[in-house]
Enzyme design. Structure first.
Site, short mmCIF file in Angstrom:
data_model
loop_
_atom_site.label_atom_id
_atom_site.label_comp_id
_atom_site.label_asym_id
_atom_site.label_seq_id
_atom_site.Cartn_x
_atom_site.Cartn_y
_atom_site.Cartn_z
N ASP A 88 0.85 -1.19 0.00
CA ASP A 88 0.00 0.00 0.00
C ASP A 88 0.89 1.24 0.00
OD1 ASP A 88 -3.02 0.64 0.39
OD2 ASP A 88 -1.99 2.07 1.68
N ILE A 89 0.57 2.20 -0.88
CA ILE A 89 1.34 3.46 -0.90
C ILE A 89 0.95 4.28 0.32
CG2 ILE A 89 1.83 5.57 -2.18
CD1 ILE A 89 1.19 4.11 -4.74
N ASN A 96 -2.64 12.79 -3.35
CA ASN A 96 -3.56 13.26 -4.38
C ASN A 96 -4.06 14.66 -4.08
OD1 ASN A 96 -3.67 11.34 -6.42
ND2 ASN A 96 -5.19 10.10 -5.38
N HIS A 101 -4.68 14.60 -9.05
CA HIS A 101 -4.88 13.21 -9.46
C HIS A 101 -3.99 12.79 -10.62
CE1 HIS A 101 -8.22 12.21 -6.80
NE2 HIS A 101 -8.66 13.44 -6.98
N ASP A 105 -1.60 9.63 -10.53
CA ASP A 105 -1.48 8.55 -11.52
C ASP A 105 -0.01 8.27 -11.84
OD1 ASP A 105 -4.20 8.33 -11.60
OD2 ASP A 105 -4.44 9.35 -13.53
N GLU A 132 -4.56 2.45 -4.52
CA GLU A 132 -3.11 2.47 -4.28
C GLU A 132 -2.62 1.15 -3.70
OE1 GLU A 132 -4.94 4.30 -0.48
OE2 GLU A 132 -5.43 3.98 -2.58
N ARG A 152 13.45 -5.44 -0.40
CA ARG A 152 13.98 -4.83 -1.62
C ARG A 152 12.91 -3.97 -2.29
NH1 ARG A 152 15.76 -9.14 -5.74
NH2 ARG A 152 17.12 -9.64 -3.98
#
Length: 218
Positions: A88-89, A96, A101, A105, A132, A152
């Site tokens: 998950d970012i 955003n 947006h 992207d 995300e 990594r």
């Protein structure tokens, strides 16, 4: 003599006509073959498109469902380990809100590219599961190697150095990862692996994000 000439002319005409017919048939067969090959190529392209996330170019949720079920069953039958990593970012909504947006992207595409290129083996897969959130499947990989891969992935995304003012701890785009590596049994439900990875991802976020939480039990 005249009869022989006439017969020769008739025979020549028949042969010429037959050759034209043969040539036309051959051309039609070649056209049909070309059309068939083009149709097969189009079908392959359509199938690939149905399994590809249009924004990031990596595999989508639909293909994840197919691959996950297939690889889970294969690992169960062969008594081999399988690893699922949920990614998950971090703080993506604030990203955003801050950068828009379109730039969001770009961030999704950049993270997806890192995830895909970090996987070196044909038996490893990267997916965009939605928003995300991403998923990684590692097949026939021992726990130590799977843990190294998860770290990594985290490091490679961090190394992008993409500015993220909403990430107060680092100031750049980072990811949190929940990973689990097990050797499944035929009686084990495949949802348990996904659930454990999700729990581990939540723990990674609770511990400050930009972290890997890795377990070898469900």
């Amino acid at each position: 003599m005249q009869l022989g000439v006439m017969l020769f002319i008739i025979l020549l005409g028949v042969m010429t006509f037959a050759w034209r017919i043969f040539t036309q048939i051959e051309q039609q067969q070649q056209q049909l073959l070309a059309s068939s090959q083009a149709l097969q190529h189009l079908n392959v392209k359509l199938e690939q498109a149905s399994y590809t996330d249009t924004l990031t170019g990596i595999f989508n949720r639909r293909y994840f469902n197919l691959v996950y079920e297939r690889e889970f069953k294969r690992a169960s039958r062969s008594d081999k380990p399988i690893t699922f990593i949920m990614v998950d970012i971090d703080y993506f909504k604030p990203y955003n809100d801050t950068y828009g947006h379109l730039q969001g992207d770009v961030a999704l595409q950049s993270v997806a590219r890192v995830l895909r290129t970090s996987l070196a083996r044909p038996g490893d897969f990267a997916f965009r599961l939605g928003g995300e959130e991403f998923g990684i499947i590692l097949t026939d990989t021992d726990a130590a190697s799977a843990r190294q891969m998860a770290e990594r992935l985290r490091f490679n995304v961090e190394s992008l150095g993409m500015e993220h003012k909403g990430n107060k701890s680092t100031g750049i785009v980072t990811i949190s990862l929940g990973a689990v590596c097990v050797t499944p049994t035929l009686s084990m439900g495949n949802e348990s692996l996904l659930h454990t990875a999700d729990v581990n991802l939540y723990a990674a976020k609770e511990l400050g994000r930009n972290k890997v939480i890795f377990t070898t039990t469900l």
